[in-house]
Design a protein around this motif. Structure first.
Motif, PDB file in Angstrom:
ATOM      1  N   CYS A  98       0.670  -1.128  -0.201  1.00 29.48           N
ATOM      2  CA  CYS A  98       0.070  -0.044   0.152  1.00 29.48           C
ATOM      3  C   CYS A  98       0.732   1.296  -0.059  1.00 29.48           C
ATOM      4  O   CYS A  98       0.405   2.132  -0.477  1.00 29.48           O
ATOM      5  CB  CYS A  98      -1.027   0.100   1.291  1.00 29.48           C
ATOM      6  N   GLN A  99       2.032   1.112   0.640  1.00 26.80           N
ATOM      7  CA  GLN A  99       2.822   2.277   0.467  1.00 26.80           C
ATOM      8  C   GLN A  99       3.236   2.926  -0.730  1.00 26.80           C
ATOM      9  O   GLN A  99       3.303   4.098  -0.864  1.00 26.80           O
ATOM     10  CB  GLN A  99       4.182   1.867   1.380  1.00 26.80           C
ATOM     11  N   ILE A 100       3.486   1.987  -1.673  1.00 26.00           N
ATOM     12  CA  ILE A 100       3.604   2.480  -3.073  1.00 26.00           C
ATOM     13  C   ILE A 100       2.532   2.469  -3.774  1.00 26.00           C
ATOM     14  O   ILE A 100       2.446   3.679  -4.664  1.00 26.00           O
ATOM     15  CB  ILE A 100       4.737   1.417  -3.826  1.00 26.00           C
ATOM     16  N   MET A 101       1.451   1.691  -3.645  1.00 25.10           N
ATOM     17  CA  MET A 101       0.225   1.687  -4.232  1.00 25.10           C
ATOM     18  C   MET A 101      -0.724   2.836  -4.232  1.00 25.10           C
ATOM     19  O   MET A 101      -1.192   3.586  -4.975  1.00 25.10           O
ATOM     20  CB  MET A 101      -0.449   0.524  -4.304  1.00 25.10           C
ATOM     21  N   LEU A 102      -0.818   3.360  -2.875  1.00 26.42           N
ATOM     22  CA  LEU A 102      -1.597   4.577  -2.547  1.00 26.42           C
ATOM     23  C   LEU A 102      -1.038   5.879  -3.009  1.00 26.42           C
ATOM     24  O   LEU A 102      -1.598   6.507  -3.560  1.00 26.42           O
ATOM     25  CB  LEU A 102      -1.765   4.713  -1.156  1.00 26.42           C
ATOM     26  N   MET A 103       0.513   5.885  -2.888  1.00 21.83           N
ATOM     27  CA  MET A 103       1.060   7.048  -3.410  1.00 21.83           C
ATOM     28  C   MET A 103       0.986   7.117  -5.013  1.00 21.83           C
ATOM     29  O   MET A 103       0.779   8.383  -5.306  1.00 21.83           O
ATOM     30  CB  MET A 103       2.560   6.948  -3.043  1.00 21.83           C
ATOM     31  N   ASP A 104       1.077   5.919  -5.379  1.00 20.80           N
ATOM     32  CA  ASP A 104       0.992   6.017  -6.956  1.00 20.80           C
ATOM     33  C   ASP A 104      -0.565   6.495  -7.377  1.00 20.80           C
ATOM     34  O   ASP A 104      -0.390   7.369  -8.220  1.00 20.80           O
ATOM     35  CB  ASP A 104       1.326   4.724  -7.569  1.00 20.80           C
ATOM     36  N   SER A 105      -1.231   6.028  -6.643  1.00 16.97           N
ATOM     37  CA  SER A 105      -2.686   6.221  -7.155  1.00 16.97           C
ATOM     38  C   SER A 105      -2.999   7.772  -6.744  1.00 16.97           C
ATOM     39  O   SER A 105      -3.646   8.221  -7.573  1.00 16.97           O
ATOM     40  CB  SER A 105      -3.711   5.639  -6.002  1.00 16.97           C
ATOM     41  N   ALA A 106      -2.367   8.446  -5.809  1.00 15.05           N
ATOM     42  CA  ALA A 106      -2.517   9.816  -5.137  1.00 15.05           C
ATOM     43  C   ALA A 106      -2.063  10.493  -6.433  1.00 15.05           C
ATOM     44  O   ALA A 106      -2.549  11.723  -6.880  1.00 15.05           O
ATOM     45  CB  ALA A 106      -2.068  10.167  -3.990  1.00 15.05           C
ATOM     46  N   HIS A 107      -0.710  10.076  -7.032  1.00 13.34           N
ATOM     47  CA  HIS A 107      -0.124  10.876  -7.869  1.00 13.34           C
ATOM     48  C   HIS A 107      -0.857  10.790  -9.376  1.00 13.34           C
ATOM     49  O   HIS A 107      -1.077  11.731 -10.120  1.00 13.34           O
ATOM     50  CB  HIS A 107       1.388  10.129  -7.974  1.00 13.34           C
ATOM     51  N   LEU A 108      -1.483   9.710  -9.633  1.00 12.87           N
ATOM     52  CA  LEU A 108      -2.346   9.705 -10.816  1.00 12.87           C
ATOM     53  C   LEU A 108      -3.727  10.560 -10.398  1.00 12.87           C
ATOM     54  O   LEU A 108      -4.019  11.146 -11.628  1.00 12.87           O
ATOM     55  CB  LEU A 108      -3.127   8.304 -10.867  1.00 12.87           C
ATOM     56  N   GLN A 109      -4.204  10.743  -9.420  1.00  7.75           N
ATOM     57  CA  GLN A 109      -5.299  11.500  -9.297  1.00  7.75           C
ATOM     58  C   GLN A 109      -4.814  13.133  -9.447  1.00  7.75           C
ATOM     59  O   GLN A 109      -5.737  13.957 -10.006  1.00  7.75           O
ATOM     60  CB  GLN A 109      -6.107  11.557  -7.889  1.00  7.75           C
ATOM     61  N   GLU A 110      -3.611  13.373  -9.055  1.00 12.17           N
ATOM     62  CA  GLU A 110      -3.037  14.705  -9.280  1.00 12.17           C
ATOM     63  C   GLU A 110      -3.161  14.938 -10.792  1.00 12.17           C
ATOM     64  O   GLU A 110      -3.267  16.068 -11.060  1.00 12.17           O
ATOM     65  CB  GLU A 110      -2.148  14.916  -8.552  1.00 12.17           C
TER      66      GLU A 110
END
Ligand SMILES: [Zn+2]
Length: 466
Positions: A98-110
């Motif tokens: 989740c540490q990599i996946m949630l940060m990646d998901s937030a980046h994609l949302q931005e």
């Protein structure tokens, strides 16, 4: 049904008759426990559900995750943004992923919001991201990893345990025990169930007992191909080795990539393919692979065999981190293998590789996962002569090959065998996380072959567990 005030209730807030947005709310003894907190993905009408206010966010006492996939975890930053402050329980592997996946998901949302603002001209409208990296960071601070297999008291008279589900690293099915003096109840949430045929991670442990079961049915009406993918992979590699071509493998960062890396290593050690350079060009896949190797207790791999430092690295294995190095790799001569994301060509570095490699017949593109309708991946599988990538027409001369036996989900037979050993039929089985036809087929089989009582819940439907 006689309902007492202390009878728990269960409400389905996502993944009802669909495969994304998993969220199930259990209310018991005045506590609200959310099992999974997934993002809705896919068609726009479904994605728009992510934008609805989650009215109960502040009053939820805890979240428990079955696994790290975004359709089970990706709504967490939004939940935190809307006021959730409680603990998020999951396995150690799920926390790491989740540490990599949630940060990646937030980046994609931005990125999505930035793109929307660039392509719109109205000064009065500004697109906002669903959530930002700061929300993902705040969500990650709430994580509490639990040991697998042990019961943990999370509230008075409510305990939880996680058991291996064998779908991706850290994936578990969640059991919640309501320890009331009379008629204690266990509720089990399957999450996504693995099939035991993956080479890298261990398969699921069988479900032995539960009073209520919430179960996935993604492949509830299908039987998967059991063909060994190694020979197809080997043929692709032999072709590019002979013709000095490039084999591009679009792959999902978590799970599928590690399977491919393992198969490459195995084929090489069995001398079935020549040694050619293998590049893993996806920072997220590189990190996910490192996380897999840190959780050796969940792996099937025999680490001592073959004289390899790590069993996922073939002899000429290299990782690519910077965007510049990725662009240079697009210009490099073969033979070589490039494993890159995104798996369905929805974006990412793999598009640059395809733009460079598709026009030449000595190259091969190998799909190792299901390609959803309307994705570029599906278009390539349909054998079109050209495809549009980054606003350019690209000729397709490369060979397009697909392997469909590398799924991380169990099929109907796997799901049935996961629960066949159960000692006593559950009071009720709720089927979610699947298309309606798949869930109805699975419902029919559970009712007729195992005599279970089965429901396919609708969105927001609530049930009393007595
Ligand atoms: Zn999953």
């Amino acid at each position: 049904m006689n309902q007492s005030n202390s009878d728990p209730t269960i409400q389905f807030l996502g993944a009802t008759k669909t495969v994304t947005g998993s969220k199930t709310l259990l209310k018991v003894f005045g506590k609200k426990i959310l099992v999974d907190c997934g993002l809705f993905q896919g068609p726009k009408a479904i994605r728009e559900l992510n934008w609805q206010e989650f009215k109960e966010a502040e009053s939820i006492d805890a979240v428990i995750l079955t696994h790290a996939h975004i359709d089970h975890s990706g709504y967490l930053p939004k939940l935190v943004k809307e006021g959730f402050k409680g603990p998020i329980y999951c396995s150690a592997g799920t926390f790491d992923l989740c540490q990599i996946m949630l940060m990646d998901s937030a980046h994609l949302q931005e990125e999505d919001a930035k793109y929307a603002n660039k392509s719109r001209y109205s000064k009065h409208y500004r697109a906002l991201p669903l959530y930002e990296t700061v929300d993902a960071q705040r969500a990650l601070e709430l994580f509490v990893p639990l040991e697998m297999n042990d019961w943990t008291d999370i509230f008075p008279m409510i305990s939880v345990r996680l058991l291996r589900a064998g779908h991706i690293l850290g994936s578990s099915f969640v059991q919640i025990k309501i320890n009331r003096d009379y008629n204690p109840i266990t509720v089990t949430f399957s999450g996504d169930i693995g099939n035991g045929r993956q080479n890298v991670i261990k398969g699921p442990v069988s479900l032995v007992e539960t009073d209520y079961l919430v179960m996935e049915g993604t492949y509830g009406d299908r039987v998967q191909s059991k063909l060994d993918p190694s020979e197809t992979l080997a043929q692709c590699i032999r072709k590019v080795a002979k013709n000095k071509g490039v084999l591009v493998i679009p792959s999902f960062a978590v799970g599928r990539t590690q399977e491919i890396l393992y198969l490459l290593r195995k084929l090489e050690s069995e001398n079935k393919i020549p040694e050619i350079p293998v590049y893993l060009d996806s920072p997220m896949a590189v990190e996910a692979t490192e996380i897999y190797m840190r959780h050796k207790d969940e792996l099937k791999l025999d680490l001592e065999k073959g004289g390899f430092i790590e069993p996922l690295c073939s002899h000429s294995y290299k990782t690519v981190r910077s965007a510049d190095d990725s662009m240079l790799l697009c210009m490099k001569d073969g033979p070589m293998v490039v494993v890159s994301a995104a798996g369905m060509l929805t974006g990412g570095r793999v598009l640059h590789h395809l733009k460079a490699r598709l026009p030449k017949p000595e190259n091969v593109v190998l799909f190792v996962g299901w390609q959803a309708e309307e994705t570029k991946g599906r278009l390539l599988q349909q054998g079109l002569p050209k495809i549009r990538i980054h606003h350019q027409e690209v000729d397709i001369e490369a060979e397009i090959v697909s392997i469909d036996s590398l799924s991380a989900h169990g099929d109907t037979e796997d799901i049935l065998s996961w629960i066949k050993g159960i000692e006593k039929a559950p009071h009720k089985v709720f089927l979610n996380h699947g298309e309606e036809s798949a869930l109805n087929t699975l419902k029919y089989r559970l009712e007729h072959e195992l005599n279970f009582s089965v429901v396919v819940p609708s969105f927001e439907q609530e049930f009393v567990l007595s």
